[in-house]
Motif scaffolding. Structure first.
Motif, PDB file in Angstrom:
ATOM      1  N   LEU A 173      36.277  10.995 -11.475  1.00  0.00           N
ATOM      2  CA  LEU A 173      35.700  10.833 -10.053  1.00  0.00           C
ATOM      3  C   LEU A 173      34.339  11.248 -10.164  1.00  0.00           C
ATOM      4  N   HIS A 174      33.254  10.744  -9.959  1.00  0.00           N
ATOM      5  CA  HIS A 174      31.989  11.252  -9.835  1.00  0.00           C
ATOM      6  C   HIS A 174      31.124  10.648  -8.800  1.00  0.00           C
ATOM      7  N   ILE A 175      30.031  11.383  -8.427  1.00  0.00           N
ATOM      8  CA  ILE A 175      29.383  10.802  -7.187  1.00  0.00           C
ATOM      9  C   ILE A 175      27.872  10.890  -7.882  1.00  0.00           C
ATOM     10  N   THR A 176      27.376   9.672  -7.517  1.00  0.00           N
ATOM     11  CA  THR A 176      26.105   9.098  -8.081  1.00  0.00           C
ATOM     12  C   THR A 176      24.945   9.461  -6.790  1.00  0.00           C
ATOM     13  N   VAL A 177      24.077  10.520  -7.037  1.00  0.00           N
ATOM     14  CA  VAL A 177      22.983  10.714  -6.115  1.00  0.00           C
ATOM     15  C   VAL A 177      21.711   9.981  -6.678  1.00  0.00           C
ATOM     16  N   SER A 178      21.315   9.416  -5.651  1.00  0.00           N
ATOM     17  CA  SER A 178      20.142   8.342  -6.129  1.00  0.00           C
ATOM     18  C   SER A 178      18.894   8.419  -5.103  1.00  0.00           C
ATOM     19  N   SER A 179      17.799   8.241  -5.905  1.00  0.00           N
ATOM     20  CA  SER A 179      16.704   8.346  -4.719  1.00  0.00           C
ATOM     21  C   SER A 179      15.457   7.106  -5.573  1.00  0.00           C
ATOM     22  N   TYR A 180      14.268   7.167  -4.762  1.00  0.00           N
ATOM     23  CA  TYR A 180      13.064   6.435  -5.504  1.00  0.00           C
ATOM     24  C   TYR A 180      13.318   4.941  -5.551  1.00  0.00           C
ATOM     25  N   GLN A 181      14.046   4.438  -4.677  1.00  0.00           N
ATOM     26  CA  GLN A 181      14.259   2.980  -4.640  1.00  0.00           C
ATOM     27  C   GLN A 181      13.082   2.265  -3.879  1.00  0.00           C
ATOM     28  N   ARG A 182      12.401   1.366  -4.552  1.00  0.00           N
ATOM     29  CA  ARG A 182      11.125   0.713  -4.108  1.00  0.00           C
ATOM     30  C   ARG A 182      10.383   2.010  -3.492  1.00  0.00           C
ATOM     31  N   ASN A 183       9.782   2.839  -4.473  1.00  0.00           N
ATOM     32  CA  ASN A 183       9.110   3.850  -3.962  1.00  0.00           C
ATOM     33  C   ASN A 183       7.831   4.103  -5.036  1.00  0.00           C
ATOM     34  N   SER A 184       7.284   2.965  -5.526  1.00  0.00           N
ATOM     35  CA  SER A 184       6.418   3.021  -6.559  1.00  0.00           C
ATOM     36  C   SER A 184       4.825   2.601  -5.951  1.00  0.00           C
ATOM     37  N   TRP A 185       3.859   2.856  -6.983  1.00  0.00           N
ATOM     38  CA  TRP A 185       2.734   2.516  -6.497  1.00  0.00           C
ATOM     39  C   TRP A 185       2.427   1.069  -6.015  1.00  0.00           C
ATOM     40  N   GLY A 186       3.244   0.174  -6.630  1.00  0.00           N
ATOM     41  CA  GLY A 186       3.108  -1.145  -6.428  1.00  0.00           C
ATOM     42  C   GLY A 186       3.567  -1.278  -4.963  1.00  0.00           C
ATOM     43  N   ASP A 187       4.753  -0.754  -4.666  1.00  0.00           N
ATOM     44  CA  ASP A 187       5.148  -0.895  -3.242  1.00  0.00           C
ATOM     45  C   ASP A 187       4.269  -0.260  -2.123  1.00  0.00           C
ATOM     46  N   LEU A 188       3.438   0.774  -2.551  1.00  0.00           N
ATOM     47  CA  LEU A 188       2.358   1.168  -1.518  1.00  0.00           C
ATOM     48  C   LEU A 188       1.311  -0.031  -1.486  1.00  0.00           C
ATOM     49  N   LEU A 189       0.978  -0.370  -2.587  1.00  0.00           N
ATOM     50  CA  LEU A 189      -0.001  -1.496  -2.473  1.00  0.00           C
ATOM     51  C   LEU A 189       0.252  -2.732  -1.803  1.00  0.00           C
ATOM     52  N   GLU A 190       1.568  -2.883  -1.836  1.00  0.00           N
ATOM     53  CA  GLU A 190       2.138  -4.096  -1.006  1.00  0.00           C
ATOM     54  C   GLU A 190       1.873  -3.975   0.556  1.00  0.00           C
ATOM     55  N   LYS A 191       1.693  -2.809   1.091  1.00  0.00           N
ATOM     56  CA  LYS A 191       1.394  -2.425   2.173  1.00  0.00           C
ATOM     57  C   LYS A 191       0.071  -2.374   2.451  1.00  0.00           C
ATOM     58  N   LEU A 192      -0.597  -1.720   1.470  1.00  0.00           N
ATOM     59  CA  LEU A 192      -2.116  -1.359   1.759  1.00  0.00           C
ATOM     60  C   LEU A 192      -3.139  -2.617   1.548  1.00  0.00           C
ATOM     61  N   LEU A 193      -2.811  -3.508   0.498  1.00  0.00           N
ATOM     62  CA  LEU A 193      -3.621  -4.500   0.319  1.00  0.00           C
ATOM     63  C   LEU A 193      -3.913  -5.657   1.389  1.00  0.00           C
ATOM     64  N   PRO A 194      -2.782  -6.045   2.035  1.00  0.00           N
ATOM     65  CA  PRO A 194      -2.888  -6.990   3.232  1.00  0.00           C
ATOM     66  C   PRO A 194      -3.685  -6.345   4.362  1.00  0.00           C
ATOM     67  N   ALA A 195      -3.473  -5.103   4.679  1.00  0.00           N
ATOM     68  CA  ALA A 195      -4.265  -4.171   5.658  1.00  0.00           C
ATOM     69  C   ALA A 195      -5.595  -4.070   5.443  1.00  0.00           C
ATOM     70  N   ALA A 196      -5.921  -3.996   3.927  1.00  0.00           N
ATOM     71  CA  ALA A 196      -7.664  -4.097   3.708  1.00  0.00           C
ATOM     72  C   ALA A 196      -8.025  -5.096   3.734  1.00  0.00           C
ATOM     73  N   LEU A 197      -7.343  -6.373   3.346  1.00  0.00           N
ATOM     74  CA  LEU A 197      -7.963  -7.571   3.529  1.00  0.00           C
ATOM     75  C   LEU A 197      -8.287  -7.898   5.184  1.00  0.00           C
ATOM     76  N   GLN A 198      -7.304  -7.831   6.001  1.00  0.00           N
ATOM     77  CA  GLN A 198      -7.557  -7.975   7.086  1.00  0.00           C
ATOM     78  C   GLN A 198      -8.707  -7.121   7.623  1.00  0.00           C
ATOM     79  N   MET A 199      -8.786  -5.900   7.349  1.00  0.00           N
ATOM     80  CA  MET A 199      -9.956  -5.288   7.916  1.00  0.00           C
ATOM     81  C   MET A 199     -11.258  -5.727   7.532  1.00  0.00           C
ATOM     82  N   ALA A 200     -11.191  -6.096   5.983  1.00  0.00           N
ATOM     83  CA  ALA A 200     -12.482  -6.653   5.192  1.00  0.00           C
ATOM     84  C   ALA A 200     -12.967  -8.063   6.333  1.00  0.00           C
ATOM     85  N   LEU A 201     -11.892  -8.950   6.590  1.00  0.00           N
ATOM     86  CA  LEU A 201     -12.128 -10.171   7.191  1.00  0.00           C
ATOM     87  C   LEU A 201     -12.660  -9.814   8.583  1.00  0.00           C
ATOM     88  N   GLU A 202     -12.222  -8.782   9.228  1.00  0.00           N
ATOM     89  CA  GLU A 202     -12.817  -8.449  10.585  1.00  0.00           C
ATOM     90  C   GLU A 202     -14.348  -7.978  10.571  1.00  0.00           C
TER      91      GLU A 202
END
Length: 490
Positions: A265-294
Motif C-alpha cells: 500500500l503506497h500513496i503518491t503525493v503529487s504536484s506541479y502539474q502544468r506549472n511551467s514557464w511555458g504554461d505561464l507564457l500561454e496566459k501571458l503572450l495572448p494578453a500581451a498581444l491584445q494589449m499591443a494591438l490596442e
C-alpha cells in the motif's frame, strides 16, 4: 485534485548518491505518527512555516535545500528510513476498507481496478458503486486497486495535503495504490507530475528509468504505456519498505511490482502539474498581444502586399531582400511584445487557478473557536441565540492562513479569490470570490503583509471606521479572518 497523480509512481536505487538512509526518527519528530505531527504543526502561527516544516519532514533526513538543488525536476531520490511507523496514521488498508463501506466510492470516478500481466495493462471497472464484496473479490483475484483522491475520504490525507499545497504554490494531489502479493497493476509509463511515493504498508519492487529523449524531459502530459522492449536499463531499482520515500520528476518512466510474499500500500503525493514557464507564457503572450494591438498602431498596420509570393515554406530557400525585411519585422514586433506583457496580471491568473484547485483549510481547535466556523449561533429556548457578529474597532484580526486569498485586478473589477469554501473533491465547487471595492485593496494587502500578527480593526487603511468594520465583518463571515479572541464567550 483528482487529476494530479495520473499514474502509479515507482522505482528506486540500491545506494549511491541518490539514496539516503536514516534510522528511526527521534520521538520529538515522529512521536504520535502523522496525526501527532499535524497537531504539532498546528501550533505554529504561520501557515507558511507549517508548510515548510511538513515538506522538511517529507524529505527528511535530506535537507530541503539539498533536495531542491540536486533532485527537484532533475533526478530521483530514495530515502530508506528503517522506520515502518514513519507514516503511521496517514492512510491504511483499514481506511481503504472504511471508505468502501462508507458508500460514496464509485468505480471509475473514485476507484480503478487494474492489472498488468504478460505486457498487457487492463482496467476492470464495473459501473456504479464500489461494493466491498466486489472490490475485495477483484483484489483476491490479483487486481490492483487505485483510490483516486483519498483526501475526499480521509480527513488526515486532506489535512496533510492542505498544508503541503501552500509550500508548493501548486495543487498537491494524491492517489493510493493497493497491490496484491506477486502482481503488478500498471504498465511502465511516465507522468506529468512531480511524484513522492510514500510506502505505507508492505513492500514493493520499483524500477525507474531516465527520460528517453530530450523531448520527454519534464513533459507537459503523461505518456501512453510502454513495453519492456522500449525501455533501457533502470537508473534506480529497489524494494521500498514501509516508511521509505521515493521521489522522481515528471518524465521519468517507472513501474512497480509486488514481491510474492507481501502486499503493498503506497500513496503518491503529487504536484506541479502544468506549472511551467511555458504554461505561464500561454496566459501571458495572448494578453500581451491584445494589449499591443490596442495601444500600438504598428501591430495594426497591414502586411506588405505580395508577401505571399516570397514568404512560406516553398520560398524558404530563396535569397530575397524582401524575405529578410519580413523576418526582421516579425522579430521586432515579437521583441516589442515584452513592453506590453502584463506579467503580474498573468501570475495572478495562475494564482487564481491554483486557489480553485486548493483543498479547503483544516482548522485547529483554536482557529475554529476564533472564526465563523466556531461561532456559537444556535437555536435555544425557542429562538436564535448569539447570532450577531459584533466586530468593533478594537477587535484584533488576522487572515486564517496566508495562502487562502488572492487579489486579482480584472476587467469586471477587483476580485478577492479565496479557498475557505472549496470542496475536498477537485473542482466540485466553482471558484469562490468577492468583488472588492478598490478602496479596500490597501486593507487586504495590509492584512497579507501583517500576517501572522493580529492587527486591530481600527488600523485597517480604510477611509471611515464604518468601512473598516464592514470589511472585517465581511471577511470574517467568509471564514477568511480569525479574531485573537472568540467574539462570543460560551
Amino acid at each position: 485534485r483528482a487529476k494530479a497523480p495520473l499514474g502509479s509512481p515507482e522505482a528506486k536505487q540500491q545506494g549511491g548518491p541518490a539514496a539516503s538512509r536514516s534510522g528511526p526518527r527521534p520521538t520529538e519528530e515522529g512521536g504520535g505518527g502523522v496525526v501527532g505531527l499535524l497537531q504539532r504543526l498546528g501550533r505554529l502561527e504561520d501557515s507558511r512555516q507549517r508548510a515548510a516544516e511538513l515538506f522538511r519532514w517529507l524529505v527528511a533526513p535530506v535537507a530541503p535545500g539539498d533536495f531542491l538543488g540536486r533532485h527537484w525536476e532533475r533526478a530521483p531520490l530514495l530515502v530508506r528510513r528503517g522506520d515502518p511507523g514513519y507514516y503511521a496514521g496517514l492512510f491504511s488498508t483499514a481506511d481503504f476498507d472504511a471508505a468502501l463501506r462508507g458508500g460514496e466510492v464509485h468505480f471509475g470516478t473514485h476507484l480503478d481496478v487494474t492489472s498488468y500481466a504478460e505486457g498487457v495493462r487492463e482496467t476492470h471497472n464495473p459501473s456504479g458503486r464500489a461494493l466491498p464484496s466486489v472490490v475485495w473479490d477483484f483484489y483476491q483475484n490479483g487486481c490492483s486497486l487505485r483510490l483516486l483522491s483519498p483526501q475526499a475520504f480521509s480527513p488526515t490525507v486532506w489535512h496533510f495535503l492542505s498544508i503541503l499545497q501552500e509550500h508548493f504554490g501548486s495543487m498537491a494531489g494524491a492517489n493510493t495504490y493497493l497491490t496484491p502479493p506477486g502482481t503488478q497493476g500498471f504498465a511502465p509509463h511516465y507522468d506529468d507530475i512531480e511524484a513522492f511515493v510514500l510506502q505505507l504498508e508492505g513492500k514493493k519492487h520499483w524500477r525507474v528509468y531516465s527520460p528517453r529523449t530530450d523531448a520527454e524531459v519534464l513533459p507537459q502530459f503523461s505518456s501512453p504505456n510502454f513495453t519492456q522492449a522500449e525501455l533501457g536499463e533502470p537508473v534506480l531499482e529497489t524494494v521500498l519498505e514501509a516508511g521509505d520515500l521515493l521521489y522522481f520528476p515528471r518524465g521519468f518512466i517507472h513501474q512497480g511490482s509486488c514481491l510474492p510474499d507481501a502486499h503493498s500500500l503506497h500513496i503518491t503525493v503529487s504536484s506541479y502539474q502544468r506549472n511551467s514557464w511555458g504554461d505561464l507564457l500561454e496566459k501571458l503572450l495572448p494578453a500581451a498581444l491584445q494589449m499591443a494591438l490596442e495601444e500600438d498602431v504598428e501591430y495594426r498596420q497591414g502586411l506588405p502586399m505580395g508577401y505571399l509570393g516570397y514568404m512560406g515554406v516553398a520560398n524558404s530557400d530563396a535569397v530575397d531582400a524582401r524575405r529578410t525585411a519580413f523576418m526582421e519585422k516579425v522579430q521586432s514586433l515579437i521583441k516589442k511584445l515584452i513592453d506590453y506583457a502584463p506579467i503580474d496580471a498573468a501570475v495572478d491568473q495562475r494564482a487564481k487557478s491554483f486557489l480553485h484547485d486548493c483543498l479547503p483549510p483544516v482548522l485547529t481547535q483554536s482557529e475554529k473557536s476564533q472564526s465563523v466556523y466556531g461561532f456559537p449561533a444556535r437555536w435555544q429556548d425557542g429562538g436564535p441565540c448569539d447570532v450577531d457578529i459584533l466586530i468593533t474597532k478594537d477587535t484584533e484580526i488576522r487572515l486564517l492562513r496566508h495562502g487562502i486569498v488572492r487579489l486579482c485586478n480584472e476587467e469586471a473589477g477587483v476580485m478577492l479569490y479565496y479557498t475557505t469554501e472549496n470542496s475536498r473533491v477537485y473542482h466540485k465547487e466553482e471558484p469562490k470570490f468577492l468583488e472588492i471595492d478598490p478602496e479596500y485593496t490597501d486593507s487586504i494587502e495590509f492584512l497579507l503583509s501583517s500576517y501572522p500578527n493580529h492587527v486591530s480593526v481600527d488600523t485597517l487603511p480604510c477611509e471611515t471606521l464604518e468601512d473598516k468594520i464592514s470589511l472585517a465583518t465581511l471577511l470574517f463571515e467568509k471564514g477568511i479572518l480569525t479574531t485573537k479572541k472568540p467574539l462570543v464567550q460560551v
